[in-house]
Design an enzyme around this catalytic site. Structure first.
Site, PDB file in Angstrom:
ATOM      1  CG  ASN A   9      34.444  45.863  46.054  1.00 40.96           C
ATOM      2  OD1 ASN A   9      34.849  44.727  45.779  1.00 40.96           O
ATOM      3  ND2 ASN A   9      33.998  46.703  45.132  1.00 40.96           N
ATOM      4  CE  LYS A  11      36.802  48.720  43.866  1.00 35.48           C
ATOM      5  NZ  LYS A  11      36.871  50.035  43.271  1.00 35.48           N
ATOM      6  CG  HIS A  95      31.227  48.093  42.173  1.00 33.52           C
ATOM      7  ND1 HIS A  95      32.128  48.630  41.289  1.00 33.52           N
ATOM      8  CD2 HIS A  95      31.582  48.555  43.402  1.00 33.52           C
ATOM      9  CE1 HIS A  95      33.004  49.362  41.968  1.00 33.52           C
ATOM     10  NE2 HIS A  95      32.696  49.333  43.252  1.00 33.52           N
ATOM     11  CD  GLU A  97      35.557  48.977  40.031  1.00 33.26           C
ATOM     12  OE1 GLU A  97      35.661  47.835  40.504  1.00 33.26           O
ATOM     13  OE2 GLU A  97      35.958  50.002  40.621  1.00 33.26           O
ATOM     14  CD  GLU A 167      30.984  52.061  45.851  1.00 31.79           C
ATOM     15  OE1 GLU A 167      31.793  51.942  46.765  1.00 31.79           O
ATOM     16  OE2 GLU A 167      31.020  51.363  44.824  1.00 31.79           O
ATOM     17  N   GLY A 173      38.531  55.243  43.453  1.00 29.12           N
ATOM     18  CA  GLY A 173      39.925  54.986  43.105  1.00 29.12           C
ATOM     19  C   GLY A 173      40.674  56.216  42.622  1.00 29.12           C
ATOM     20  CB  SER A 213      38.616  58.310  47.546  1.00 29.58           C
ATOM     21  OG  SER A 213      38.936  58.050  46.182  1.00 29.58           O
TER      22      SER A 213
HETATM   23  P1  13P Z   1      38.067  53.089  46.437  1.00 31.01           P
HETATM   24  O1  13P Z   1      37.842  53.121  47.945  1.00 31.01           O
HETATM   25  O2  13P Z   1      39.341  52.436  46.053  1.00 31.01           O
HETATM   26  O3  13P Z   1      37.861  54.452  45.851  1.00 31.01           O
HETATM   27  O4  13P Z   1      36.908  52.151  45.820  1.00 31.01           O
HETATM   28  C1  13P Z   1      35.592  52.353  46.187  1.00 31.01           C
HETATM   29  C2  13P Z   1      34.752  51.242  45.687  1.00 31.01           C
HETATM   30  O5  13P Z   1      34.564  51.075  44.493  1.00 31.01           O
HETATM   31  C3  13P Z   1      34.178  50.314  46.667  1.00 31.01           C
HETATM   32  O6  13P Z   1      33.234  49.476  46.095  1.00 31.01           O
END
Ligand code: 13P
Length: 250
Positions: A9, A11, A95, A97, A167, A173, A213
Site C-alpha cells: 500500500n 498511500k 484502511h 487512515e 492492521e 508506521g 511495520s
Molecule cells: P507500514 O508498513 O508503513 O507500517 O504501514 C502499514 C499499512 O498501513 C499498510 O496498509
C-alpha cells in the site's frame, strides 16, 4: 491451500513517474508467479502502473479507496468501475487512515465493500484496534464489529471473494510489530467469525493478511504464523528492493 499474498500500500507516495521507475526495477527482480503480488498505488498512478508492469499481468493492482456510487457529483472520488477500467482488480476498503483521518464509518465501509463486489473488484477489508482499545482489552470486540459491518456489504451470491487485512493501528508506521501471539490470536478470531457468519467454505476462501511495520527482516516470521495468508506492507513496499525481499520471504 491459499497462495500467499504480498501486498504493498503506497498511500500518498509515488506519482506516475516514480511508479514507472518502481516497476522497471521491481519486475525483473521478481520474475515468479507466486506469491501473489498486489500493489495499491495512488489512484493517479494506476494507469502508469498498469502500463509499466508491461507483460506481467500477474502483478495485480488495486485502488486505495472507492466511493460506493457508480458515478455522480462526488468531487475527488472514484468508482469501482473506474478503478477496474484503469487496471485495478482489488480495492482497499476501511484502511485505518480512512477511518481515523477521514472519519470513515463502519456503515460506509460496508457500502464500499458492496460496491466493489457488485462491480467485480475484490475488496481487501482492513480492520484493527487502536492502542487504547488494545489496552482496554477490546481487540476482539473491535475487529469483529468492523468485520461484521463489512460483511453486510457482501451479497450471499457474490462472485468475487473478499480479503481481510488485520492492521493494528498502533503498529502502522511506528516500527512496532505485533507479536506472533497477537497476530495468531487476531487472525484466529477473524477466521472463526468469518466461518460463524458465512460458513466454513466461505471462511476458508478468504485470505487474511497482516499489516503493520512489516519489513524484509520480519516478513518470514510473520508469514509462518497460523492463519496468516500474506502481508500488507506500507513503508517497506515503496522501495523495489525491500519489497522484492519481502516477496522472496513468502
Ligand atoms: P507500514 O508498513 O508503513 O507500517 O504501514 C502499514 C499499512 O498501513 C499498510 O496498509
Amino acid at each position: 491451500m491459499r497462495s500467499k499474498v504480498i501486498a504493498g500500500n503506497w498511500k500518498m507516495h509515488h506519482g506516475p513517474a516514480a511508479t514507472r521507475k518502481f516497476f522497471n526495477e521491481f519486475a525483473p527482480r521478481f520474475p515468479g508467479v507466486e506469491p501473489t503480488i498486489l500493489i495499491f498505488p495512488p489512484t493517479i498512478s494506476l494507469l502508469a502502473a498498469a502500463e509499466s508492469r508491461g507483460g506481467r499481468p500477474e502483478i495485480s493492482l488495486g485502488i486505495q479507496n472507492i466511493h460506493w456510487e457508480t458515478g455522480g457529483a462526488f468531487t475527488g472520488e472514484h468508482s469501482a468501475g473506474m478503478a477496474l477500467s484503469a487496471g485495478a482488480c482489488f480495492a482497499l476498503v476501511g484502511h485505518s487512515e480512512r477511518r481515523h483521518v477521514f472519519g470513515e464509518t463502519d456503515e460506509e465501509v460496508g457500502r464500499k465493500v458492496g460496491a466493489a463486489v457488485v462491480e467485480g473488484l475484490s475488496p481487501v477489508v482492513c480492520v484493527g484496534e487502536t492502542l487504547d482499545e488494545r489496552r482496554a482489552g477490546r481487540v476482539e470486540e473491535i475487529i469483529v464489529r468492523q468485520l461484521d459491518a463489512a460483511l453486510l456489504g457482501v451479497p450471499e451470491d457474490a462472485v468475487k471473494s473478499i480479503l481481510v487485512a488485520y492492521e493494528p493501528v498502533w503498529a502502522i508506521g511506528t516500527g512496532e510489530t505485533a507479536t506472533v501471539q497477537d497476530v495468531e490470536g487476531a487472525h484466529g478470531i477473524l477466521r472463526r467469525r468469518l466461518a460463524g457468519v458465512r460458513g466454513e467454505g466461505f471462511a476458508s476462501e478468504v485470505a487474511i493478511l497482516y499489516g503493520g511495520s512489516v519489513k524484509p527482516e520480519n516478513a518470514a516470521e510473520l508469514l509462518k504464523v497460523t492463519d496468516v495468508d500474506g502481508v500488507l506492507v506500507g513503508g517497506a513496499s515503496l522501495d523495489p528492493e525491500s519489497f522484492a525481499r519481502i516477496a522472496e520471504a513468502a
